[in-house]
Motif scaffolding. Sequence first.
Motif: not given
Length: 271
Positions: A89, A100, A104, A192, A194
Amino acid sequence: MKSKVWLITGSSKGFGRIWAEAALKRGEKVAATARNIDALTELVSQYGESILPIALDVNNRAACFEAVEQAVSKFRAVDVLINNAGFGHFGFVEEISETEAREQMETNVFGSLWMIQAVLPHMRKQNSGHILQVSSIGGVMAFPSLGIYHASKWAMEGICESLSQEVSQFGIKTTLIEPAAYATDWSTSSASHSISIDAYDGLRNAMRANGANMVFGDPNATAEAILKVVDVENPPLRLFLGKFPLMMIEPIYNKRLETWKEWQEVSENAQ
């Protein structure tokens, strides 16, 4: 050399796929897990009864235990567990949402922990086994924008260092695999991200510029190293993969030692 039974999580692509195929090619048995086992169809077609595809989301603790039971039921043992399932991430610490952060840690830490817990009773009964935990160079050093990913890998470094001391009495070995940057989809389609905060755009852009010059390793070249580590009588607790980790880590560790020594008087006075 006696044939082994491997259980590899995240076997649909990347390192997991390469290592599963390397084991199968030399006649080993492999229980290969993936969220979607359709991705394993080609391996099943080629290797038949030597591979057991298992649909698994490692975030489901009960499913992790069931996966191990399926492997033992099919192959009568699990000699090698490779905890490979996980993702990266990207986000500066201020940018990371609660969801998030939890996602993770759920996959990279708890998913690995559940698999270790599930396989240990069988390995203790066998009085043998080898747990390989995929960590990262990011498990021993850190970069901007990967804070929560680093947290997950540093966590597994600590868990596995403790684990190695706990289970060696049962003939069980532990190895942390610490790859550098490789040409997998780890930082692209599997990652992924943010939502960005503008204040960090300067550092973000500088990192992108530096990343354009990064030399990526060939993931297929790692298979020989994994086979060698699995075969040796006394495997290392930690193994870098790639040419660059040691030259990156050495100055960082030297700096840490220098800092601790510089502040030694303050530290001792705090006794």
